[in-house]
Design an enzyme around this catalytic site. Structure first.
Site, mmCIF file in Angstrom:
data_model
loop_
_atom_site.group_PDB
_atom_site.id
_atom_site.type_symbol
_atom_site.label_atom_id
_atom_site.label_comp_id
_atom_site.label_asym_id
_atom_site.label_seq_id
_atom_site.Cartn_x
_atom_site.Cartn_y
_atom_site.Cartn_z
ATOM 1 N N ASN A 8 32.962 -29.772 7.477
ATOM 2 C CA ASN A 8 31.899 -28.844 7.865
ATOM 3 C C ASN A 8 30.933 -29.599 8.786
ATOM 4 O O ASN A 8 30.139 -30.417 8.327
ATOM 5 C CB ASN A 8 31.191 -28.355 6.595
ATOM 6 N N ARG A 92 35.296 -25.495 8.475
ATOM 7 C CA ARG A 92 34.396 -24.360 8.401
ATOM 8 C C ARG A 92 33.930 -24.076 9.826
ATOM 9 O O ARG A 92 33.408 -24.963 10.499
ATOM 10 C CB ARG A 92 33.189 -24.689 7.541
ATOM 11 N N HIS A 181 27.954 -16.439 5.869
ATOM 12 C CA HIS A 181 28.206 -16.829 4.471
ATOM 13 C C HIS A 181 29.422 -16.104 3.884
ATOM 14 O O HIS A 181 29.537 -15.963 2.666
ATOM 15 C CB HIS A 181 27.005 -16.479 3.551
ATOM 16 N N ARG A 242 13.245 -18.641 8.158
ATOM 17 C CA ARG A 242 13.604 -17.495 9.009
ATOM 18 C C ARG A 242 12.946 -16.222 8.490
ATOM 19 O O ARG A 242 12.860 -16.008 7.285
ATOM 20 C CB ARG A 242 15.126 -17.283 9.020
ATOM 21 N N GLU A 385 32.726 -22.906 -1.341
ATOM 22 C CA GLU A 385 33.338 -22.584 -0.051
ATOM 23 C C GLU A 385 34.460 -23.563 0.287
ATOM 24 O O GLU A 385 35.462 -23.188 0.891
ATOM 25 C CB GLU A 385 32.263 -22.610 1.043
#
Ligand code: ADP
Length: 418
Positions: A8, A92, A181, A242, A385
């Site tokens: 990743n 990923r 996600h 955010r 993940e």
């Protein structure tokens, strides 16, 4: 036996896990930080907890992969004797646009289409591509697979993925809701069905991935039908830094008033908003909770806004699926914050949800936090993940359909308009 290196890549970091996929055994995991900066650091932890930290000059992602391979092969701290014991690499990849509704073997054509989509994910895809190129360079004969954050949400219908702007922009600039996600929403929804001992094809599940980035998904019978993140990972829930949902006109208004450039406005919404922007204290939920308890007014408001939005979307997604059987919390906040789960679930009695504060406060990492006869089951499920990436990679190398694609019924892409 099939050993998969799961990679990743971020802008200055690479997280990796080395997994024996058939038995789901993690042989090693690690992190390379500060790539291209002074004081670069590689930390590798082996299955027996042997941990090694290396500091040095790590100029780019290629060099970082070289270091990772050297550690995996090292006599004292490694887990393999020869590179040939790495059977595949799973990457990923953040953005697959409409080109990838599932995991794929990375060919030159795939790499080109990732490059073509860089504009859609300028902060992520270039680093993912760098990681792929670096692995191709150092492991030239080993298959590489891409697993996309957007893929799971490609099942959304146009009414969920289009924005109310002129349709031509969908075709011209690929503007639509993609959602992110996806690998996590896929994993936790399937794991929740397993824990409930029910087929996912019968369940309506709302998944809440709450970390630094936060998103929710409505997963109906195993398919994502809606999700809170949109064209970019900015939309939806309030996050660490955010903003999440807002009236799009307000940013134009602020840009006018403050004379902000496009880049400055982007930074404002992505880096200075959310929990940080509201509280003025921190983007980190642990600190927000501490300050809330110390009666810091703005931290309290930030905490309440955070929970309120999750609660609101649970209502929206219950409506979108005409019901809900299960709600799942995952991510750093979802897995660990007793307070957030408590706050959110205390407003859900209208669903016939019977929250159990004791189960919420204590128990194994993976557990239900509702009473046994609750009409809706709420679960805490640590996400994984890397496991999804490893299993998908193994299946693709074996020529089988990857697990993340087995429930897939459709990928809706609208025809071009003239
Ligand atoms: P990322 O999205 O970067 O992978 P994580 O999933 O690790 O991040 O989530 C980070 C968030 O989880 C931070 O806001 C952190 O404060 C929060 N968190 C971690 N542990 C706890 C805890 N015990 N209580 C509340 N929040 C926590």
């Amino acid at each position: 036996m099939m050993n998969i290196l799961v990679v990743n890549c971020g802008s200055s970091s690479i997280k990796y896990q080395f997994i024996e996929a058939e038995s789901n055994t993690r042989l090693a995991k690690g992190l390379v930080e500060r790539i291209g900066m002074s004081g670069a650091l590689l930390t590798n932890t082996r299955h027996d907890n042997d941990t090694i930290k290396l500091t040095g000059e790590i100029l780019d992602h290629g060099m970082a992969i070289e270091y990772v391979l050297a550690v995996l092969l090292s006599k004292n701290h490694g887990v393999i004797k020869d590179k040939s014991e790495i059977h595949a690499v799973g990457h990923r990849v953040v953005h697959g646009a409409e080109d990838f509704a599932g995991s794929v073997l990375i060919t030159d054509a795939v790499l080109q289409s990732l490059r073509d989509n860089i504009e859609l994910a300028p902060l992520h895809n270039p680093h993912n591509i760098r990681g792929i190129v670096a692995c191709k360079q150092h492991l030239p004969d080993i298959p590489q697979v891409g697993v996309f954050d957007t893929a799971f949400h490609q099942s959304m219908d146009p009414h969920a993925f289009l924005y109310g702007i002129p349709y031509v922009f969908y075709k011209k600039y690929k503007i639509r809701r993609y959602g992110f996600h996806g690998t996590s929403h896929f994993y936790v929804s399937n794991r929740m069905a397993e824990l409930m001992n029910r087929p996912i094809s019968e369940l309506k599940i709302i998944t809440c991935h709450l970390g630094n980035g936060c998103s929710m998904a409505a997963v109906k019978y195993g398919q994502s039908v809606d999700t809170t993140m949109g064209f970019t990972p900015l939309e939806g829930l309030l996050m660490g830094t955010r903003s999440g949902d807002l009236d799009p006109q307000l940013i134009l208004y602020i840009m006018g008033k403050e004379g902000l450039s496009l880049a400055e406005a982007t930074t404002l919404l992505n880096k200075h908003s959310g929990l940080m922007g509201i509280s003025g204290v921190s983007s980190d939920m642990r600190e927000i909770e501490q300050e809330t308890e110390a009666n810091h007014d703005r931290a309290k408001i930030a905490f309440e806004m955070f929970c309120y939005r999750v609660t609101k979307y649970i209502g929206a997604y219950t409506a979108a699926m005409n019901g809900v059987d299960a709600i799942v919390f995952t991510g750093g906040i979802g897995e660990n914050s007793t307070l957030v789960r408590d706050h959110v679930c205390s407003s859900l009695s209208y669903l016939g949800l019977e929250f159990d504060p004791e189960k919420n406060a204590n128990g194994p990492k993976e557990r239900f936090v509702t009473k046994n006869d609750s009409r809706v089951t709420v679960g805490v499920v640590p996400t994984n993940e890397e496991l999804v990436i490893a299993l998908d990679t193994m299946s693709i190398v074996k020529g089988e359909l990857p697990p993340s694609m087995r429930n897939m019924v459709k990928n809706t892409v609208l025809d071009p308009v003239d």
